[in-house]
Design a protein around this motif. Structure first.
Motif, PDB file in Angstrom:
ATOM      1  N   ASP A 201       0.976  -1.333   0.096  1.00  0.00           N
ATOM      2  CA  ASP A 201       0.018   0.053   0.000  1.00  0.00           C
ATOM      3  C   ASP A 201       0.824   1.351  -0.126  1.00  0.00           C
ATOM      4  O   ASP A 201       0.416   2.315   0.379  1.00  0.00           O
ATOM      5  N   LEU A 202       2.059   0.966  -0.274  1.00  0.00           N
ATOM      6  CA  LEU A 202       2.877   2.455  -0.427  1.00  0.00           C
ATOM      7  C   LEU A 202       3.734   2.522  -1.599  1.00  0.00           C
ATOM      8  O   LEU A 202       4.306   0.989  -2.032  1.00  0.00           O
ATOM      9  N   PHE A 203       4.156   3.525  -2.156  1.00  0.00           N
ATOM     10  CA  PHE A 203       4.929   3.822  -3.241  1.00  0.00           C
ATOM     11  C   PHE A 203       5.879   4.786  -2.833  1.00  0.00           C
ATOM     12  O   PHE A 203       5.591   5.816  -2.460  1.00  0.00           O
ATOM     13  N   VAL A 204       7.223   4.226  -2.768  1.00  0.00           N
ATOM     14  CA  VAL A 204       8.252   5.129  -2.145  1.00  0.00           C
ATOM     15  C   VAL A 204       9.105   5.997  -3.188  1.00  0.00           C
ATOM     16  O   VAL A 204       9.628   5.232  -4.058  1.00  0.00           O
ATOM     17  N   LEU A 205       9.093   7.203  -3.099  1.00  0.00           N
ATOM     18  CA  LEU A 205       9.950   7.884  -4.078  1.00  0.00           C
ATOM     19  C   LEU A 205      11.351   8.392  -3.403  1.00  0.00           C
ATOM     20  O   LEU A 205      11.442   8.753  -2.387  1.00  0.00           O
ATOM     21  N   HIS A 206      12.426   7.893  -4.227  1.00  0.00           N
ATOM     22  CA  HIS A 206      13.879   8.394  -3.880  1.00  0.00           C
ATOM     23  C   HIS A 206      14.484   8.941  -4.930  1.00  0.00           C
ATOM     24  O   HIS A 206      13.919   8.704  -6.199  1.00  0.00           O
ATOM     25  N   TYR A 207      15.399  10.071  -4.831  1.00  0.00           N
ATOM     26  CA  TYR A 207      16.360  10.529  -6.005  1.00  0.00           C
ATOM     27  C   TYR A 207      17.618   9.657  -5.626  1.00  0.00           C
ATOM     28  O   TYR A 207      17.870   8.961  -4.559  1.00  0.00           O
ATOM     29  N   GLY A 378      -0.331   5.229   0.398  1.00  0.00           N
ATOM     30  CA  GLY A 378      -0.559   5.906  -0.609  1.00  0.00           C
ATOM     31  C   GLY A 378       1.180   6.347  -1.230  1.00  0.00           C
ATOM     32  O   GLY A 378       1.947   5.217  -1.210  1.00  0.00           O
ATOM     33  N   ILE A 379       1.513   7.436  -1.620  1.00  0.00           N
ATOM     34  CA  ILE A 379       2.771   7.905  -2.168  1.00  0.00           C
ATOM     35  C   ILE A 379       3.524   8.494  -1.119  1.00  0.00           C
ATOM     36  O   ILE A 379       3.044   9.715  -0.734  1.00  0.00           O
ATOM     37  N   VAL A 380       4.760   8.236  -0.950  1.00  0.00           N
ATOM     38  CA  VAL A 380       5.635   8.972   0.271  1.00  0.00           C
ATOM     39  C   VAL A 380       6.929   9.396  -0.535  1.00  0.00           C
ATOM     40  O   VAL A 380       7.387   8.331  -1.278  1.00  0.00           O
ATOM     41  N   GLY A 381       7.445  10.041   0.212  1.00  0.00           N
ATOM     42  CA  GLY A 381       9.019  10.313  -0.052  1.00  0.00           C
ATOM     43  C   GLY A 381       9.879   9.505   1.031  1.00  0.00           C
ATOM     44  O   GLY A 381       9.286   9.199   1.985  1.00  0.00           O
ATOM     45  N   HIS A 382      11.131   9.187   0.722  1.00  0.00           N
ATOM     46  CA  HIS A 382      11.900   8.606   1.535  1.00  0.00           C
ATOM     47  C   HIS A 382      11.967   9.368   2.950  1.00  0.00           C
ATOM     48  O   HIS A 382      12.010   8.880   3.921  1.00  0.00           O
ATOM     49  N   TYR A 383      12.021  10.843   2.842  1.00  0.00           N
ATOM     50  CA  TYR A 383      12.001  11.566   4.058  1.00  0.00           C
ATOM     51  C   TYR A 383      10.756  11.455   4.997  1.00  0.00           C
ATOM     52  O   TYR A 383      10.891  11.825   6.155  1.00  0.00           O
ATOM     53  N   HIS A 384       9.790  11.085   4.479  1.00  0.00           N
ATOM     54  CA  HIS A 384       8.522  10.872   5.251  1.00  0.00           C
ATOM     55  C   HIS A 384       8.730   9.346   6.086  1.00  0.00           C
ATOM     56  O   HIS A 384       7.818   9.285   7.147  1.00  0.00           O
ATOM     57  N   ILE A 385       9.682   8.612   5.810  1.00  0.00           N
ATOM     58  CA  ILE A 385       9.825   7.223   6.658  1.00  0.00           C
ATOM     59  C   ILE A 385      10.734   7.466   7.507  1.00  0.00           C
ATOM     60  O   ILE A 385      10.911   7.080   8.560  1.00  0.00           O
ATOM     61  N   THR A 386      11.943   8.253   7.305  1.00  0.00           N
ATOM     62  CA  THR A 386      13.077   8.585   8.205  1.00  0.00           C
ATOM     63  C   THR A 386      13.614   9.924   8.210  1.00  0.00           C
ATOM     64  O   THR A 386      13.596  10.539   7.165  1.00  0.00           O
ATOM     65  N   GLU A 387      14.087  10.470   9.453  1.00  0.00           N
ATOM     66  CA  GLU A 387      14.659  11.791   9.318  1.00  0.00           C
ATOM     67  C   GLU A 387      16.058  11.809   8.709  1.00  0.00           C
ATOM     68  O   GLU A 387      16.547  12.885   8.366  1.00  0.00           O
TER      69      GLU A 387
END
Length: 406
Positions: A201-207, A378-387
């Motif tokens: 249920d998550l799509f994680v966006l990284h650069y 939903g859709i999250v950035g990697h920064y939404h998961i860890t500081e």
């Protein structure tokens, strides 16, 4: 599934079929048809038919194989299609023997290659349309995260700086923390799509901080021993490295419930000067990216592609209360990412086409608490998961991706 096809063979007599010429160029059709004069139109939905396959090209739609019924008396192929926007249902029916006689269509001979169109992603062994350029790990020049040796130094198996130093694998086949019955079912039968839909249920966006997908895959696979489902290069080419059923190693505690993508971009920094080595201006003042070489090549698939950031100046923004500078993605990347998000949210509908927001409506620029992350889908950035992470960075245009994916 909205916009999808379900093929079934039925014994049904056809009362009327409305024909029209098939005017689309052969390369633009969802499937080549041996007779270009055969086509069907039903209401507002158009369908092209060949005896080999039936499909509709819609993001997230499944590309099935047509199944022939048994019996000689008016055995037909029937497909039901629900219009993805208006909910209009059309039933297309074509007599099997009538197809052979009137259209000159014949079933594919054993050994006939099934042509793909270069825009499909794979989930549980099934192909789904995206509308964006996709190179699979199965394809020439693809990036294969299943391989147990290094990609760029094939005489070495283990990565140079492996996270799991005792194993040549860069991914896991089982998503942990599932109910015991589901785990047992996957062990017995493998991953089925409905099971995957329950647990992702998550799509994680990284650069990637590498600049190109070629360089990113080398770092992930050959150096760090990690993996991600997708790479998105500066020219908009999407590389899928694993079936979506696999547990890629890309986002720590979110791996069990997520799909991940590494977007080619040099990243975000507090010191803007760190970007100067990679970005220059042409005579017209347009900023462009100068990609690094990996083993003498950039790996960018589009010949002579020039990577212009969507915004011509570096963007300054705050993530985790840190002031950061970053150059934007290219327009080609935004176009492909929007289409991929649209497909993923249909294939895996628990991934909602939205990101974590504040009560005022803007996208959050901080990490979610463990409880918030557990409740969010939903859709999250990697920064939404860890500081400890700031990707996809302050330049990333959430508003450009999310509305277009709905």
């Amino acid at each position: 599934m909205a916009g999808g096809w379900s093929g079934l063979a039925e014994n049904r007599r056809v009362d009327s079929i409305m024909r029209k010429p098939c005017n689309k160029p052969l390369a633009a059709r969802s499937h080549p048809c041996p007779n270009p004069d055969i086509g069907l139109t039903f209401g507002e939905g158009a369908l092209e038919i060949s005896s080999a396959a039936l499909s509709v090209v819609d993001p997230g739609s499944f590309e099935p194989r047509a199944r022939k019924g048994e019996g000689a008396d008016m055995v037909i192929q029937a497909c039901r299609w629900t219009h993805p926007i208006r909910g209009i249902r059309a039933v297309a029916a074509l007599p099997f023997w009538g197809c052979l006689i009137a259209a000159g269509c014949v079933g594919p001979r054993p050994g006939t290659p099934h042509e793909r169109h270069g825009e499909e992603i794979v989930a549980c062994g099934r192909f789904f349309h995206t509308g964006a350029p996709v190179v699979l790990w199965l394809d020439p020049c693809g990036y294969d995260a299943y391989r147990v040796e290094c990609r760029f130094t094939p005489d070495r198996a283990l990565p140079a700086d492996a996270v799991h130093a005792d194993s040549p694998a860069r991914y896991g086949s089982f998503r942990r923390h599932m109910p015991p019955d589901d785990t047992a079912a996957v062990r017995e039968n493998g991953w089925e799509l409905e099971m995957l839909r329950k647990h992702v249920d998550l799509f994680v966006l990284h650069y990637d901080a590498c600049g190109t997908s070629r360089r990113c895959f080398k770092v992930l696979h050959d150096v760090r021993g990690l993996s991600v489902h997708f790479l998105l290069d500066v020219d908009g080419t999407i590389y899928q490295t694993l079936d979506l059923k696999e547990r890629a190693w890309h986002a720590g505690p979110a791996n069990d419930r997520s799909i991940g993508i590494e977007i080619a971009n040099m990243g975000a920094y507090e010191d803007r000067a760190k970007l100067d080595a990679w970005y220059s201006r042409n005579a017209q003042g347009r900023v462009f990216f100068e990609p690094p070489l990996t083993d003498g090549r950039t790996g960018i698939r589009t010949p002579e592609f020039v990577a212009y950031p969507a915004q011509n100046e570096a963007v300054r923004g705050r993530i985790h209360n840190r002031d950061l500078w970053q150059y934007d993605l290219t327009d080609a990347q935004y176009d492909s990412l929007t289409k991929l998000v649209a497909a993923l949210t249909r294939v895996l509908p628990r991934i909602r086409p939205d990101a974590p927001r504040r009560p005022t409506g803007e996208i959050r620029a901080d990490a979610l608490t463990p409880d918030e992350l557990a409740r969010f889908s939903g859709i999250v950035g990697h920064y939404h998961i860890t500081e400890s992470k700031v990707d996809p960075g302050p330049a990333f245009d959430w508003a450009r991706v999310l509305p277009g994916s709905r």
